[in-house]
Design a protein around this motif. Structure first.
Motif, PDB file in Angstrom:
ATOM      1  N   ALA A   2      10.729  31.152  68.534  1.00  0.00           N
ATOM      2  CA  ALA A   2      11.494  29.278  68.382  1.00  0.00           C
ATOM      3  C   ALA A   2      12.436  29.460  67.264  1.00  0.00           C
ATOM      4  N   ALA A   3      11.649  30.066  66.443  1.00  0.00           N
ATOM      5  CA  ALA A   3      12.485  30.291  64.987  1.00  0.00           C
ATOM      6  C   ALA A   3      13.676  30.646  64.695  1.00  0.00           C
ATOM      7  N   ALA A   4      14.255  31.069  65.266  1.00  0.00           N
ATOM      8  CA  ALA A   4      15.494  31.891  66.287  1.00  0.00           C
ATOM      9  C   ALA A   4      16.764  31.218  66.794  1.00  0.00           C
ATOM     10  N   MET A   5      15.805  30.531  68.027  1.00  0.00           N
ATOM     11  CA  MET A   5      16.134  29.417  68.180  1.00  0.00           C
ATOM     12  C   MET A   5      16.951  27.909  67.289  1.00  0.00           C
ATOM     13  N   ARG A   6      15.878  28.210  66.302  1.00  0.00           N
ATOM     14  CA  ARG A   6      15.596  26.659  65.381  1.00  0.00           C
ATOM     15  C   ARG A   6      17.142  27.166  64.162  1.00  0.00           C
ATOM     16  N   ALA A   7      17.464  28.671  64.147  1.00  0.00           N
ATOM     17  CA  ALA A   7      18.032  28.579  62.832  1.00  0.00           C
ATOM     18  C   ALA A   7      19.556  28.002  64.222  1.00  0.00           C
ATOM     19  N   HIS A   8      19.305  28.255  64.804  1.00  0.00           N
ATOM     20  CA  HIS A   8      21.075  28.230  65.555  1.00  0.00           C
ATOM     21  C   HIS A   8      20.932  26.178  66.473  1.00  0.00           C
ATOM     22  N   ALA A   9      20.924  25.904  64.589  1.00  0.00           N
ATOM     23  CA  ALA A   9      20.524  24.378  64.564  1.00  0.00           C
ATOM     24  C   ALA A   9      21.794  23.200  65.648  1.00  0.00           C
ATOM     25  N   LEU A  68      23.817  33.090  63.455  1.00  0.00           N
ATOM     26  CA  LEU A  68      23.406  34.394  64.350  1.00  0.00           C
ATOM     27  C   LEU A  68      21.966  35.356  62.871  1.00  0.00           C
ATOM     28  N   SER A  69      23.075  34.931  61.924  1.00  0.00           N
ATOM     29  CA  SER A  69      22.601  36.198  61.219  1.00  0.00           C
ATOM     30  C   SER A  69      21.150  35.780  60.901  1.00  0.00           C
ATOM     31  N   ALA A  70      20.665  34.093  60.247  1.00  0.00           N
ATOM     32  CA  ALA A  70      19.464  33.918  59.790  1.00  0.00           C
ATOM     33  C   ALA A  70      18.589  33.982  61.345  1.00  0.00           C
ATOM     34  N   ALA A  71      18.960  33.649  62.523  1.00  0.00           N
ATOM     35  CA  ALA A  71      18.043  34.187  63.472  1.00  0.00           C
ATOM     36  C   ALA A  71      18.038  35.289  64.148  1.00  0.00           C
ATOM     37  N   LEU A  72      18.922  35.758  63.650  1.00  0.00           N
ATOM     38  CA  LEU A  72      18.064  37.566  63.472  1.00  0.00           C
ATOM     39  C   LEU A  72      17.197  38.558  62.368  1.00  0.00           C
ATOM     40  N   ARG A  73      17.731  37.518  61.456  1.00  0.00           N
ATOM     41  CA  ARG A  73      16.361  37.787  60.613  1.00  0.00           C
ATOM     42  C   ARG A  73      14.681  37.376  60.751  1.00  0.00           C
ATOM     43  N   GLU A  74      14.833  36.243  61.547  1.00  0.00           N
ATOM     44  CA  GLU A  74      13.715  35.869  62.188  1.00  0.00           C
ATOM     45  C   GLU A  74      12.764  36.427  63.007  1.00  0.00           C
ATOM     46  N   LEU A  75      14.056  37.484  63.910  1.00  0.00           N
ATOM     47  CA  LEU A  75      13.601  38.296  64.809  1.00  0.00           C
ATOM     48  C   LEU A  75      13.444  39.999  64.559  1.00  0.00           C
ATOM     49  N   GLY A  76      13.276  40.075  63.593  1.00  0.00           N
ATOM     50  CA  GLY A  76      13.453  41.441  62.338  1.00  0.00           C
ATOM     51  C   GLY A  76      14.507  42.225  63.207  1.00  0.00           C
ATOM     52  N   VAL A  77      16.070  42.112  63.741  1.00  0.00           N
ATOM     53  CA  VAL A  77      16.513  43.022  63.605  1.00  0.00           C
ATOM     54  C   VAL A  77      17.952  42.896  62.556  1.00  0.00           C
ATOM     55  N   ALA A  78      18.163  43.874  62.469  1.00  0.00           N
ATOM     56  CA  ALA A  78      19.985  43.915  61.649  1.00  0.00           C
ATOM     57  C   ALA A  78      20.522  44.469  61.748  1.00  0.00           C
ATOM     58  N   ASP A  79      21.139  45.177  63.124  1.00  0.00           N
ATOM     59  CA  ASP A  79      22.114  45.134  63.545  1.00  0.00           C
ATOM     60  C   ASP A  79      22.678  44.222  64.350  1.00  0.00           C
ATOM     61  N   LEU A  80      24.088  43.687  64.159  1.00  0.00           N
ATOM     62  CA  LEU A  80      24.591  42.409  64.757  1.00  0.00           C
ATOM     63  C   LEU A  80      25.882  43.943  64.630  1.00  0.00           C
ATOM     64  N   ARG A  81      26.905  43.338  65.937  1.00  0.00           N
ATOM     65  CA  ARG A  81      27.955  43.798  66.001  1.00  0.00           C
ATOM     66  C   ARG A  81      28.908  43.120  66.451  1.00  0.00           C
ATOM     67  N   LEU A  82      30.170  42.184  65.976  1.00  0.00           N
ATOM     68  CA  LEU A  82      30.864  41.542  66.951  1.00  0.00           C
ATOM     69  C   LEU A  82      31.490  41.875  67.321  1.00  0.00           C
ATOM     70  N   LEU A  83      31.856  41.918  68.552  1.00  0.00           N
ATOM     71  CA  LEU A  83      33.342  42.562  69.650  1.00  0.00           C
ATOM     72  C   LEU A  83      34.595  42.505  68.541  1.00  0.00           C
ATOM     73  N   HIS A 107      25.924  40.070  74.375  1.00  0.00           N
ATOM     74  CA  HIS A 107      26.045  38.802  74.533  1.00  0.00           C
ATOM     75  C   HIS A 107      27.494  37.974  74.383  1.00  0.00           C
ATOM     76  N   ALA A 108      27.393  36.540  75.126  1.00  0.00           N
ATOM     77  CA  ALA A 108      28.712  35.508  74.473  1.00  0.00           C
ATOM     78  C   ALA A 108      28.951  35.184  73.908  1.00  0.00           C
ATOM     79  N   HIS A 109      27.879  34.194  72.978  1.00  0.00           N
ATOM     80  CA  HIS A 109      28.289  33.911  72.350  1.00  0.00           C
ATOM     81  C   HIS A 109      26.383  33.434  71.061  1.00  0.00           C
ATOM     82  N   PRO A 110      26.839  33.303  69.807  1.00  0.00           N
ATOM     83  CA  PRO A 110      26.004  33.042  68.958  1.00  0.00           C
ATOM     84  C   PRO A 110      24.948  31.545  69.594  1.00  0.00           C
ATOM     85  N   ASP A 111      23.358  31.910  70.022  1.00  0.00           N
ATOM     86  CA  ASP A 111      22.991  31.317  70.476  1.00  0.00           C
ATOM     87  C   ASP A 111      21.460  32.143  70.990  1.00  0.00           C
ATOM     88  N   ASP A 112      22.827  32.568  72.824  1.00  0.00           N
ATOM     89  CA  ASP A 112      22.378  33.340  73.323  1.00  0.00           C
ATOM     90  C   ASP A 112      21.113  34.324  73.419  1.00  0.00           C
TER      91      ASP A 112
END
Ligand SMILES: [Zn+2]
Length: 287
Positions: free
Chosen positions: A230-237, A72-87, A14-19
């Motif tokens: 919805a919670a993950a999207m809300r994390a991108h306030a 983005l970290s907060a959103a991924l916690r809502e989604l249960g996803v732990a593996d984030l890489r910034l290109l 993805h391009a940006h946090p929130d996408d």
């Protein structure tokens, strides 16, 4: 050292946090809950995004990027996803801004990135994770944003380079929304608009990746994970206002929040009526 990963491995670019949350939040939450390994690669920190909450509008540039990294970290916690890489590592590629603005010429922005260099950074991730499935945007980036177009190009180039280096990704998907689904959702939105906190509706043209239904190969029902999305999207306030089952970006135009997410398979073989990105893939072996 060999790291043993779960049998099913999904990579999203993805391009940006929130996408990730807008496009694939339900899919990511579902596969993470099912025990698949879900890896998100985010290419920029969205330093040129427009900020919605007045109290945060002082954030810009690197400060906004740092803030959005936290979102983005907060959103991924809502989604249960732990593996984030910034290109290329945090801050390697800057947000390019909307197409046609002078920011597009900034040598540090993602739009100006050397394609092969950026792709090699993604190949490193691919060779480490060995995903069977990759999800990204179509060649227009869904809606023409330079960072989305570049994310598409980098992802597709990395698929080729990784294959040359010994890891063939079995299925590549582009994010889609079937035209009939979008039309029906906007029809409902017109009825619901008076009760929403948004004054106006977006139009179908504002939704990335809308195509004729025939092109959709895969529908992933993530409705059981609607709350997580919805919670993950809300994390991108800074970027998103959510009023389920709708949301708005900084333009304050309401649009539907989809909890079934749709895909077009562009590499590999789709099973008829696919409802699983891993359909047809033998995932018993990890080597
Ligand atoms: Zn974006």
């Amino acid at each position: 050292m060999t790291v043993l990963l779960p049998a099913r491995r999904l990579l999203l670019v993805h391009a940006h946090p929130d996408d990730e949350s807008i496009n694939n939040g339900a899919t990511m939450a579902r596969y993470a809950a099912e025990g698949a390994h879900v890896t998100l690669v985010t290419c920029t920190l969205g330093e040129r995004g427009e900020v919605i909450p007045p109290e945060l509008r002082h954030l810009a540039g690197a400060a906004l990027g740092a803030h959005r990294r936290g979102e983005l970290s907060a959103a991924l916690r809502e989604l249960g996803v732990a593996d984030l890489r910034l290109l290329g590592g945090a801050g390697r590629y800057g947000d390019s801004g909307m197409m046609g603005i002078p920011d597009n010429e900034d040598p540090a922005c993602f739009w100006q990135a050397d394609l092969d260099e950026a792709a090699r950074s993604l190949v490193e991730v691919i060779l480490g994770v060995r995903p069977q499935v990759l999800v990204t945007y179509d060649d227009d980036g869904g809606y023409g944003h330079p960072d989305h177009i570049q994310a598409h190009r980098v992802a597709m180039r990395a698929v080729e380079l990784a294959a040359e280096q010994g890891h063939r990704i079995e299925k590549v998907y582009w994010n889609r929304v079937p035209r009939s689904v979008a039309e029906a959702a906007f029809a409902r939105l017109q009825d619901d608009l008076p009760s929403l906190p948004f004054a106006k509706s977006a139009s179908l043209a504002d939704v990335p990746g809308v195509v004729d239904d025939e092109r959709i190969t895969t529908a992933v029902d993530g409705s059981a994970h609607a709350a997580a999305k919805a919670a993950a999207m809300r994390a991108h306030a800074t970027q998103i206002d959510v009023a389920e089952p709708y949301f708005a970006l900084s333009n304050e135009l309401a649009q539907p929040l989809f909890t079934t997410e749709y895909y077009e398979l562009v590499r590999g073989r789709a099973q008829p009526g696919e409802t699983d990105l891993f359909a047809g893939i033998a995932t018993g072996e990890t080597s």
